[in-house]
Motif scaffolding. Structure first.
Motif, PDB file in Angstrom:
ATOM      1  N   ALA A  40     -49.071  22.777  -0.047  1.00 36.55           N
ATOM      2  CA  ALA A  40     -49.913  21.833   0.534  1.00 36.55           C
ATOM      3  C   ALA A  40     -50.887  22.306   1.650  1.00 36.55           C
ATOM      4  O   ALA A  40     -51.906  21.597   2.011  1.00 36.55           O
ATOM      5  CB  ALA A  40     -48.714  20.855   0.917  1.00 36.55           C
ATOM      6  N   SER A  41     -50.420  22.983   2.617  1.00 36.23           N
ATOM      7  CA  SER A  41     -51.027  23.457   3.696  1.00 36.23           C
ATOM      8  C   SER A  41     -52.469  24.106   3.295  1.00 36.23           C
ATOM      9  O   SER A  41     -53.260  23.874   4.123  1.00 36.23           O
ATOM     10  CB  SER A  41     -50.041  24.191   4.794  1.00 36.23           C
ATOM     11  N   ASP A  42     -52.439  24.751   2.307  1.00 37.14           N
ATOM     12  CA  ASP A  42     -53.589  25.415   1.900  1.00 37.14           C
ATOM     13  C   ASP A  42     -54.811  24.656   1.061  1.00 37.14           C
ATOM     14  O   ASP A  42     -55.686  24.682   0.955  1.00 37.14           O
ATOM     15  CB  ASP A  42     -53.181  26.599   0.613  1.00 37.14           C
ATOM     16  N   ASN A  82     -49.795  20.347 -11.238  1.00 38.50           N
ATOM     17  CA  ASN A  82     -50.239  20.635 -12.783  1.00 38.50           C
ATOM     18  C   ASN A  82     -51.618  21.199 -12.855  1.00 38.50           C
ATOM     19  O   ASN A  82     -51.873  22.115 -13.325  1.00 38.50           O
ATOM     20  CB  ASN A  82     -49.956  19.373 -13.373  1.00 38.50           C
ATOM     21  N   PRO A  83     -52.594  20.417 -12.009  1.00 34.09           N
ATOM     22  CA  PRO A  83     -53.928  21.092 -12.121  1.00 34.09           C
ATOM     23  C   PRO A  83     -54.318  22.246 -11.462  1.00 34.09           C
ATOM     24  O   PRO A  83     -55.637  23.108 -11.612  1.00 34.09           O
ATOM     25  CB  PRO A  83     -54.627  19.990 -11.324  1.00 34.09           C
ATOM     26  N   MET A  84     -53.470  22.692 -10.667  1.00 32.41           N
ATOM     27  CA  MET A  84     -53.563  24.199  -9.901  1.00 32.41           C
ATOM     28  C   MET A  84     -53.504  25.174 -10.528  1.00 32.41           C
ATOM     29  O   MET A  84     -52.927  25.535 -11.647  1.00 32.41           O
ATOM     30  CB  MET A  84     -52.746  24.208  -8.801  1.00 32.41           C
ATOM     31  N   PRO A  85     -54.704  26.235 -10.495  1.00 28.97           N
ATOM     32  CA  PRO A  85     -54.521  27.507 -11.044  1.00 28.97           C
ATOM     33  C   PRO A  85     -53.266  28.159 -11.118  1.00 28.97           C
ATOM     34  O   PRO A  85     -52.792  28.100  -9.883  1.00 28.97           O
ATOM     35  CB  PRO A  85     -55.753  28.209 -10.548  1.00 28.97           C
ATOM     36  N   PHE A  86     -52.857  28.861 -12.132  1.00 30.19           N
ATOM     37  CA  PHE A  86     -51.511  29.415 -12.044  1.00 30.19           C
ATOM     38  C   PHE A  86     -51.458  30.426 -11.024  1.00 30.19           C
ATOM     39  O   PHE A  86     -50.126  30.870 -10.645  1.00 30.19           O
ATOM     40  CB  PHE A  86     -50.970  29.803 -13.364  1.00 30.19           C
ATOM     41  N   GLN A  87     -52.492  31.194 -10.722  1.00 29.30           N
ATOM     42  CA  GLN A  87     -52.380  32.391  -9.724  1.00 29.30           C
ATOM     43  C   GLN A  87     -51.907  32.008  -8.497  1.00 29.30           C
ATOM     44  O   GLN A  87     -51.683  32.911  -7.629  1.00 29.30           O
ATOM     45  CB  GLN A  87     -53.937  32.820  -9.786  1.00 29.30           C
ATOM     46  N   VAL A  88     -51.809  30.525  -7.894  1.00 26.29           N
ATOM     47  CA  VAL A  88     -51.204  30.305  -6.688  1.00 26.29           C
ATOM     48  C   VAL A  88     -49.761  30.696  -6.740  1.00 26.29           C
ATOM     49  O   VAL A  88     -49.026  30.552  -5.594  1.00 26.29           O
ATOM     50  CB  VAL A  88     -51.631  29.000  -6.290  1.00 26.29           C
TER      51      VAL A  88
END
Length: 397
Positions: A154-156, A176-182
């Motif tokens: 969330a801070s990123d 859900n929409p975030m790239p899995f690499q995070v």
């Protein structure tokens, strides 16, 4: 009562302090690290510099090629940065006693019980940002979530100067929409395996059965990935404990084979480690060299001293000796190099020496006058005001 964890991350911390202290640099690309024409890397840079593709650990020569002529290059002022960090942590301590500092510019707080006293999470986050701005004149990005993973993501999410609150019932929609690499633990070896399964987002990961993830990533990594994709992570804050070691390392943007650049980076690491050790009243007996070759082959070498030290020349010479005596390492592309100091005497007291050991018969040496003088100058004028040149460290016999 559900847990609420707050993560605060200062925006481009070193560079932001430089822009604050030099208003004429605001709006210009600022690089903190090595100077143009020298061997070394970028420690950090302002957001204006990041727009040109410059980032931490990039060789300074590459950064210079990317940046416009009006860019500013400054040496790190670690004493000043550490002082500002302490001011920030003092602000956070007025809000919650449950603080875990994870770096000089980053911390987690447990704010679970503050909603009844202060207000909703959004209000608490704004209070943190306002307190930091008023105390030190800097911006911070804040994330609030039910655990450490969500708070960090969330801070990123809205850097710089952002505030994002993710409540427990909002975690799925947030992830859900975030790239899995995070997700933590997803590296250069793991990512292609997920890519071959058609995975692009965390939502895609969530649709994979646990057995599939464990088969392709291994039992531990697969289980960790499965849990994180569902927002399951550690929600505990671990208050600061006495540090057991001090280390500095650099990951090069491009693999390095030049021995002089490796020595220059070790010189920087020795200077930073020794400075931090002296500022915290520590001396150590164990000097550790860390090196990583392409692609991810990592080695460490350690040497135990008869007396604890915080002398940068001694640290550099020992690390350089360990580097050069490993003949199998010569000419190999280096991705990362670092230096660490550990093995403090118990309670940081002078060590009781064996009266019958002739090698220990001499009293413990005082800090060299030159080191004391350099520290005093740095303390007053900043770490970049004066420092040893690399040539002074070449005499390591």
């Amino acid at each position: 009562m559900s847990r609420l964890i707050l993560h605060v991350d200062l925006d481009a911390f070193f560079a932001a302090i430089e822009q604050r202290d030099h208003p004429e640099w605001q709006g210009r690309p600022v690089v903190v690290g090595a100077q143009p024409g020298q061997r070394g890397v970028v420690a950090t840079c302002s957001y204006e510099a990041r727009r040109f593709g410059v980032h931490s650990a990039m060789p300074i020569a590459q950064a210079v090629r990317r940046l416009p002529p009006e860019a500013v290059y400054v040496r790190p002022r670690m004493a000043q940065y550490a002082q500002v960090s302490e001011q920030i942590m003092a602000v956070l301590a007025t809000l919650s006693p449950q603080i875990e500092r994870v770096s000089i510019d980053e911390a987690y707080l447990d704010i679970s019980g503050l909603t009844a006293l202060v207000g909703p999470p959004q209000v608490i986050g704004e209070q943190v940002k306002t307190g930091i701005r008023q105390a030190v004149g800097l911006t911070a990005s804040v994330g609030i979530g039910p655990n450490r993973l969500i708070a960090k993501l969330a801070s990123d999410a809205r850097k710089p100067d952002g505030l994002t609150v993710v409540l427990a019932d909002q975690v799925d929609a947030f992830l859900n929409p975030m790239p899995f690499q995070v997700l933590r633990g997803i590296g250069p070896k793991t990512a292609p395996r997920l890519g071959r399964l058609g995975v692009r987002t965390i939502g895609d990961v969530r649709r994979l059965p646990l057995v599939t993830l464990r088969r392709h990533l291994g039992a531990r990594a697969g289980t960790q990935c499965y849990c994180q994709a569902r927002g399951i992570a550690d929600d505990q804050i671990h208050p600061e404990r006495p540090r057991k070691s001090i280390s500095k390392e650099t990951t090069f943007a491009e693999d390095v084979t030049d021995p002089q650049m490796l020595e220059s980076t070790l010189h920087w690491a020795a200077q930073e480690v020794s400075w931090l050790a002296r500022q915290t009243g520590n001396k150590g007996r164990v000097v550790t060299l860390k090196i990583r070759f392409f692609p991810f082959e990592t080695h460490t070498r350690s040497r135990t001293l008869t007396r604890p030290t915080a002398d940068e020349q001694q640290l550099f010479c020992i690390a350089r000796s360990m580097l050069t005596t490993e003949t199998s390492w010569h000419s190999r592309p280096v991705r990362l190099i670092g230096l660490g100091l550990s093995g403090w005497p118990e309670s940081n007291r002078r060590v009781q020496l064996d009266l019958f050991d002739a090698a220990n018969a001499q009293p413990e040496p005082e800090e060299p006058t030159l080191t004391k003088t350099l520290d005093a100058i740095r303390q007053r004028f900043g770490a970049e005001a004066i420092q040893r040149g690399l040539s002074t460290h070449r005499h390591c016999d």
